[in-house]
Structure formats: C-alpha cells, structure tokens
Design an enzyme around this catalytic site. Structure first.
Site, short mmCIF file in Angstrom:
data_model
loop_
_atom_site.label_atom_id
_atom_site.label_comp_id
_atom_site.label_asym_id
_atom_site.label_seq_id
_atom_site.Cartn_x
_atom_site.Cartn_y
_atom_site.Cartn_z
N ARG B 201 0.84 -1.20 0.00
CA ARG B 201 0.00 0.00 0.00
C ARG B 201 0.87 1.25 0.00
O ARG B 201 0.40 2.34 0.27
CB ARG B 201 -1.01 0.02 1.14
CG ARG B 201 -0.49 0.06 2.54
CD ARG B 201 -1.64 0.24 3.53
NE ARG B 201 -2.26 1.52 3.36
CZ ARG B 201 -3.55 1.78 3.51
NH1 ARG B 201 -4.39 0.85 3.87
NH2 ARG B 201 -4.04 2.98 3.34
N ASN B 202 2.15 1.05 -0.34
CA ASN B 202 3.10 2.17 -0.33
C ASN B 202 3.85 2.23 -1.64
O ASN B 202 3.90 1.26 -2.38
CB ASN B 202 4.08 1.98 0.82
CG ASN B 202 3.40 2.11 2.15
OD1 ASN B 202 2.73 3.10 2.40
ND2 ASN B 202 3.55 1.10 2.98
#
Lengths: 401, 401
Positions: B201-202
């Site tokens: 998610r980064n």
C-alpha cells in the site's frame, strides 16, 4: 468540595423525575429515530451521569475542530476530546427538529435519549483526518482508537440531549455503577476533603494496592476512590462480579475504615493516551476527586505514546484548565532488595530480576491450578477469590468437553 | 491457469449486464434497506469482483462458527475468515425476503447490492468472543481488528447477494482498481504460467523491488502482479495517484517488458495476521497468481503474532486447501558489506549498522527538503516523483498558513 468542571453544580442530563421520564419516552416513540454507534452511546451515558459536566449534548463541527486543535470549545470551555454523535446515514432524521437516539448495546435498541437537533453537518475527509491526528497523535489505522473512529461516519448530529436511562450499566453492574452525582454525594457525606481517584479494569494485586496507598500518603488524601471502567466483557476478562469481590475484599482487609470507595463508570477506552488522560481528569474532577493517579502510558496502546506523555500534557495546560491535579506514577512492584513495593523510577539500582513479576499468562495458569501467587504479588484473600473463579471455569470447560 | 478457489470458474457477484443492473436498481429502491457497515461493504466489493469465489454472499452463524474454528464452511469449503454482514438493528428489514444493502462510504448511501435474506440470526456474546479469539488470535480490545469487530453488531444477516457497483473504488482508483476477472484475463493474454503476487500500500523502494525480483527468480515466475491495497486515505499516506506513478515508473525503468502488472483491489486491513494471510492467498489464487509473497509479520500488528506465524500457518493447511503457494520472505535491505539487497535471514553475520535503513520520518523529511535518499535505498526516478509530491505539499501548507 472541588468545583465541577466549568460549572457551579453538576449538570447530569439524565431525566430523573419518573413522570417526566415516562412522558419523554412516550414522546420519543413518535419521533424520527437514529441508532447510535457504541461510541456515541457511551458519550450519552457519561453525559447522563454528570461526568461530562458542563456539556449539554453533542458537539457540532466548529466545536469539534476547536477542541481537537486547541482543547477549547468555540465558547472557550476547556475540553480535551470532541464529544460526537456521528453517523453514515441521515435519511431517517433529515429535517427533524427533535429525534430519539436508540441504544445499540441493549436488546431491541430502546430509546436512550431524546435530542434537540441543532445542526446536521458533514465532516470533510480533511476534517476527519485532522481530528484523528490531533486527538490520537497518529493517523495509523492500526491504532485501535483510530480504526474505530474511522468507521463512525461523516455526518455530525449536534444538539442538546435528555437521557432516559444508563444503557445496560445500571442493571448489569448494579453493585458498582455510580453516577458522578452519587460519588460526589458520598464523598461529601464521608467528609473527605482531599480525594485521590484510581482507574482500573482488573482485580488489584499488591502493586496496585500499594500504589493507591503511596498516592494517598504523599498527597495527604482523606480517601481513595477506586473507579472501575465498566464495559462489555472480552474473553479472558475477569467477570465484573469477581473483580468487584476481589477489590472489596482487599479494601476490607487492608485499608482503614472510611478511606476507600469502590465504584465504576461506563465508557469505552479510546486509547488516546495524553488527551484521554485529560478527559479522565475532567470527569474525576466532576465526581469530586481532587487528584487522579496517572500511571505509565496511561490510556495508551502500543508504541504510540511516550511512557510519560500522559503526565507531561498536564504541565502544558493553562492554569485555569482544571482544578483537579494528577499524581504522576511509574509502575510499582515488589523489590526483593528492599522487601517492599517500590515505584520503579524511584529505585535506580534495580535490575528486572530484583522485582517479583508474573506474566498474565503465568498468573492465570497458577490460579487455575489452584496455586497461590507469592504474597509479594497477591494478597492471599484476593488470590483465593481468583482461584475459585478460575477453577470453576476449568471445571466448566472440562464438563463442556 | 491455476483454478479459482473451490470452483471451475470465477463467480463474480457483480451484475455486469447493464439492463439487468438497471432493473435490479429500480427494484432495490422499493425494497426494505439496510445500511452496511464498512467491513460488510468491503466484503460485498470483494464478492462483486470475483476475489471471494466461490462464495455467493454472506455467511450464517453456523458457517461463521465453522470457519472460525476449523477454516471450513459447513459444506466443507476451505475458507479462513468469516464473511459477515452484521448489524445492531434489524427493525427496517424484519420479515423481508429481499433487501437492498446500502453503501456507507459513498455520498447519499446508494444501493450497493441486493440480498436474498436466507436468515437473520443473533450471535450470543460467547459466539462473538469465540470468533474474535479464533480469527484474531487475541481478544484484546487494543487490537485494531478486534476493536472494530466488536462495534459491528450481533445480528447476522445471511444470504446470497447481487452487487450493483464497486462502491467508490472504480471511480476513485480508475487507473488501478481491477477485478479478479480482469487480472485473470490479463495474465492469460500475457501468456504467463507462473505468476507471483506482491501486496503493497506504499510506493516501492529498492528493497521491495528486489524482493519481487528475488521471488520471481527463485520461483521461476513469468510475471509479477503488484497488487495494491486501495482504500480511504489516512493522513500522511501517499495519494493513490502518486503511489501509482512511483510504482509504474519503477516497473518501466527497472523490469523487462511484459514481466510486471500493476493494479489493485478494494478491501480493509483486518490485522488478523495468519488468518488474513490465508485470505490474501485465497483471493490471489482467484485472480490467477500461482504464488504470493508473504513477508515478516504479514497482515500483523503490534506484538500479537510471531514474525513468521503468517508463513507457518500454510504448512499446517490440509493439502487440498489451496492451489496457490507462498513465497515466505524476511525483510530485505541494502547490505553495505555485500553491496546488494539481501534478505535479512539469509545473512547471518550482519548487524543493524550493516544495512542502509531510513525511518519513515527521516525519509519524509529528506523528500520534503528536496534531498534524494541514497541510491541504495530509493531509485532516483521514484525519489524524484516523491520529492515533487512532498515539496508541493510543503508549499501548500505554507500558503495555507
């Protein structure tokens, strides 16, 4: 006695007059209604019980943002945490001036309160993010308070409320649930002047007992209020009745008469660390305590807060913010070197091995096998009650296969 | 290609035919309706997108208890986590056979799905406690997944659903949101056989890039699917568009053509550690991956799970449980000794100082001051995009006072 927060007298929002209560309930059944989330229901119970004096209901966005950023409402009242009624769906109450608020935690969702709707507003995602960051000090969704707050919804229903009951707390915890009015009255009738409050949700072992005693002695307090956080049980929790028995037995045997009161309040942990510690102080002032014991990582979780952040925040509050003072504490434990319970930060030469520790797991194991923990850890009278509980549980488990 | 889980073909519950979709929506407006909580809405989107094949809707209590205790539904399907639609209030849907499920995360709460109600049951507190303990491995209310689960309600609304849209995911993440069908098709059309999935998610730095490369090489995979967890932004998160740009730039410059796909799915983190890792594997199998990278403390939080619990759970699964395999990984980082990215558990003689680390805080500081992180940490092309983002944010903050 110490003054309530921001008022000359407590302002409980519970409708105590039976006739008026009945009439409101009858009216409520005809009103548009909103099912509260658990956080809002917990707020309503605190408002009902006078703990959140002088608030008269739920905040609007302007007050919430002002409280989040500067710990003041728009009218200048010192308050550490927004008290909000949030929802995802305003379909059932749009245009309504007066609504019924229903209880999510009681069978059949009965009416908990009646609200005069002052405004229905919508938080922007930025505003939600700002509140979270300022109240919890983090926006990490792995923080349990943040995780829950993010589920509550963006519509902010503000206005005064009148509360019809204390949700499930009065019935389920009849021995311990007390309002701020009741505690204040009892403190008054006992003739106490300096009063120190201790928060717990567990049976108290020797280290906790001694912490209370230390605080009382150093402050020169007339009495201690052991104020339990009541709430829905989680697996592995000691049932409220057992916890209550343990604490009352300890008080009976080990404290002088008329020096300790044991009672509780209904709320949810926010895990907001420093901000929550300040809220804890506000409502202890309201119930009549002059001091609150604030321990290591008070109301914290994980590594989100420094060990003493919840004590240091009080040093930065404006002078007129609160009348209650805190007793900043560290962990306490029995020292094998000194043969007494010590506050850890006050003994510099100790290593972990110098203390009598028991992990929660090890303690439960011992108790369920009928082995008493060492007297440096638990009072034998308390251990006996806990052993009975755990052995009964074991037997039950065995019987149920 | 790898078979979907428990079925010969994916079973997306999205109603793709526009005419049928319109008719359902028209019908839905006449049905009793239930506002979903965010967890149930996320489940509906996963069901819609084929990720939760072969489920056809929400589980009843018997299935939920069976899944919680033994990871099988009552009909024997392997499934790691109960898929539930819980609520506090069934007043609006009592007695209804067919109901509209409304979306809590989209303005106006439009209909997300239509449900054939098979049963409305009530969980006992014991059952809720059992599910929590078995799925999350703890009943601590300070666990964010447990904290949220406890707010969801005790009424269990079970039954098949037909889903009308993908909530906000399709619109808000149009560049990246893809269904399991779309990804499966694309893998097929690229002619890949072995496919390894990576969850993030980064933005990806060199260590993540190299982890993907290591997995691909060791497995002998034809391709990698970088599968982003999409969801509501939290403060400090890199906006989806920026993250997307970073990852696509990295793929474009540093991976051979036709070896990496970049896309995403809409769900909420449960923080359920091992059980969630298994769920992650189930839906990666459904999208056509043959392998999933499972890192250290995958889907974990705090100290609730051991570092490799989420890998070890796969060793204990029955042989027929899943077709997808995992690539168990440790953290990766640049080794100053070896001058390359290494997997930490594979280099025994390293001390922390032998690695190039940057804390998240330090990294953000550097980027917002326009200082590129060292090339051992970030690709310069990725750093440039991130610096632009942070400097733009700084300028904005300054401009807004």
């Amino acid at each position: 006695m110490i003054r309530p927060h921001g008022a000359d007298a407590l302002k409980p929002l519970f409708v105590a007059d039976p006739e008026q209560n009945r009439q409101l309930l009858t009216e409520a059944e005809t009103l548009p209604s909103l099912l509260l989330n658990s956080a809002a229901a917990a707020n309503a119970v605190m408002l009902a019980a006078g703990y959140f004096t002088p608030l008269e209901g739920f905040m609007n966005i302007a007050d919430a943002m002002s409280v989040a950023s500067g710990m003041r409402t728009t009218s200048g009242l010192f308050w550490p945490v927004p008290i909000l009624n949030l929802t995802h769906d305003i379909g059932s109450i749009e245009g309504a001036g007066r609504i019924a608020l229903r209880d999510p935690n009681t069978d059949g969702n009965p009416v908990l309160a009646v609200m005069n709707v002052a405004s229905i507003e919508e938080f922007s995602p930025d505003q939600i993010a700002t509140i979270i960051k300022q109240v919890y000090g983090t926006s990490d969704v792995a923080h349990p308070g943040v995780a829950v707050f993010r589920t509550l919804g963006k519509y902010c229903i503000a206005g005064d409320i009148e509360v019809l009951n204390f949700s499930y707390f009065r019935d389920e915890f009849s021995d311990t649930f007390r309002t701020a009015m009741e505690i204040r009255e009892e403190i008054h009738s006992r003739g106490w002047s300096k009063v120190v409050a201790f928060q717990t949700r567990n049976p108290m072992h020797l280290a906790h007992e001694e912490l209370c005693r230390m605080a009382q002695e150093r402050i020169g307090a007339d009495g201690i209020v052991i104020h339990m956080l009541l709430g829905k049980l989680k697996e592995g929790d000691i049932p409220a009745a057992v916890r209550n028995d343990c604490i009352r037995k300890m008080v009976e045997v080990y404290f002088p008469e008329n020096t300790v009161m044991v009672n509780g309040y209904g709320f949810d942990m926010l895990f907001a660390g420093p901000r929550e510690a300040v809220l804890h102080a506000v409502f202890r002032q309201n119930m009549g305590a002059t001091h609150l014991i604030v321990g290591r990582d008070h109301a914290g979780v994980g590594d989100y807060y420094g060990a003493f952040d919840a004590q240091e925040i009080f040093e930065r509050l404006p002078d007129d913010a609160l009348k209650i003072e805190i007793f900043g504490a560290d962990h306490t434990a029995w020292s094998r070197k000194l043969n007494r319970v010590v506050m850890m930060r006050e003994v510099e030469d100790h290593t972990p091995d110098d203390y009598v520790f028991l992990s929660g797991t090890r303690l439960r194991e011992m108790l369920s096998q009928g082995i008493a923990p060492p007297p440096e850890f638990s009072r034998p009278e308390v251990a006996r009650i806990l052993m009975e509980h755990y052995q009964f549980e074991e037997t039950n488990r065995a019987a149920n296969g």
